[in-house]
Motif scaffolding. Sequence first.
Motif, PDB file in Angstrom:
ATOM      1  N   LEU A 176       0.865  -1.400   0.177  1.00  0.00           N
ATOM      2  CA  LEU A 176      -0.244   0.089   0.218  1.00  0.00           C
ATOM      3  C   LEU A 176       1.188   1.238   0.182  1.00  0.00           C
ATOM      4  O   LEU A 176       1.727   1.469   0.744  1.00  0.00           O
ATOM      5  N   VAL A 177       0.943   2.286  -1.013  1.00  0.00           N
ATOM      6  CA  VAL A 177       1.465   3.288  -0.738  1.00  0.00           C
ATOM      7  C   VAL A 177       0.963   4.443  -0.350  1.00  0.00           C
ATOM      8  O   VAL A 177      -0.085   4.941  -0.947  1.00  0.00           O
ATOM      9  N   PHE A 178       1.133   5.105   0.658  1.00  0.00           N
ATOM     10  CA  PHE A 178       0.430   5.993   1.070  1.00  0.00           C
ATOM     11  C   PHE A 178       1.194   8.255   0.477  1.00  0.00           C
ATOM     12  O   PHE A 178       2.568   8.044   1.163  1.00  0.00           O
ATOM     13  N   LEU A 179       1.044   8.512   0.870  1.00  0.00           N
ATOM     14  CA  LEU A 179       1.087   9.821   0.250  1.00  0.00           C
ATOM     15  C   LEU A 179       0.768  10.404   0.904  1.00  0.00           C
ATOM     16  O   LEU A 179      -0.769  10.954   1.413  1.00  0.00           O
ATOM     17  N   GLY A 180       1.334  10.677   1.982  1.00  0.00           N
ATOM     18  CA  GLY A 180       1.139  12.267   2.541  1.00  0.00           C
ATOM     19  C   GLY A 180       1.942  13.238   4.280  1.00  0.00           C
ATOM     20  O   GLY A 180       3.324  12.497   3.818  1.00  0.00           O
ATOM     21  N   ASP A 181       1.721  13.601   4.926  1.00  0.00           N
ATOM     22  CA  ASP A 181       2.655  13.871   6.017  1.00  0.00           C
ATOM     23  C   ASP A 181       2.370  12.991   6.790  1.00  0.00           C
ATOM     24  O   ASP A 181       1.824  11.546   6.999  1.00  0.00           O
TER      25      ASP A 181
END
Length: 445
Positions: free
Chosen positions: A127-132
């Motif tokens: 799972l690729v998570f884009l966020g701070d």
Amino acid sequence: MLLVFDAVATLSVFNIITYYRGVTSHFLLGPLLAPFVALAFAIYLIDGYRARTDMMSVDYTSLHAIALASAMVAILLLTFAFFPQGYELKSSRGVIAFSFLLLIPLTLSYRRIIYEQGSAARNQRSLVFLGDSGVFDRFREECRQMATPHPLIHTELGGASAAAVGVGGERIWPLARVLREVEDGRLAIEAIVLRESRDELPAGTLEKLVRLYFGGIPTYTVEHFHEVYWEKIPLYSLNPTWLFQEGFSIAREPVFERLKRASDIVLSVVGLALAAPLIAVLAVAIFAEDRGAAFFRQSRVGRNGVRFRAIKLRTMRAGGGGAVYTQPGDSRITRIGRLLRAARLDELPQLWNVLVGDMSLIGPRAEWDRLVEEYERQIPCYYFRHLVKPGITGWAQVNYTYGANLDDTIHKLEYDMYYIRHFSFMLDASIVLKTVHVMLFGKGR
């Protein structure tokens, strides 16, 4: 594919049973449509066609058995109460009963085989998570609690050639580099998860995400991922305008509300009639143990914040005070009370609350007004759950353990919000089957 297997299994099993019992000598096809539809619908309600359902778990095994047993009862009722003479299965109850009993292990077996063959490769996809980092930490903790098997990759916007950087021991990969590796076939991913943000993605990155989406790799916001994978809504994504988003259309329909109320009345009347002897026996047993009142009444909060008196069979010692929440091994709970709580039988008198309109059969749990006051001070948007009638059982009750603290209440509220947004008769039917599972396997407290 599973639906095709179920159709073949239904045709095969019913024809074999009818042949050996001498019911008919020719191949049955048309008369088996009703049993197949009932079987498929029951399995659908327990997510038996969902790729992410853990077919190997004990919980799914029991749910599968309950679902097919329910389908069997439904077909028996339809066959001998409504279907006309000449319907070929009408000549033998045994054919229907034996066929469904044989279909339980058969349909479960090939589900387990298919699941086991595909789960290893599926669970290796990341799972690729884009966020701070703050939102990612929260998402990672959710994945741990929900036992999500996929590895996590934390990304940020950056150039394709940029190297991974370390932040507090955490490797953060540039999104462009991750997308490049996916396109080149060097990285297998399950999905891309974006934190909710007003910031727009660069046009080139957005185009790549769209191509991946149509290539079978979806992109979700954090909230949408919670809904699709975990069937709940993260509380931190709620705000006062959340209810104005899409969804809720069925719950807002007056006709649908009247249908739900009508079904509540009919089913509560039938339920009270059937349960009355059992309630009487349990009431005598409760009184015999400590000579206290058999029934317990408490002020609960209903729809639109209206207070009402909920009635239950007493499970604690008469006059007992103490902690607000019950704990495992709580000394205040009587011997008969432990049995009632495990099987949820203490809830039976609440059918009266359903009949008079204080509650529904299915909805968020009716909470003690003393606790509600505390929750509304500490949990943002908690009042949303009062937009619908509370229920004897509900989505949160069958998906999460007993709420023993504020953190548990927050998690259960996430499931309540999912129910309010996605409310339907199909979801209610699913809750009924899962409630039977909870009652049979003593998961109450």
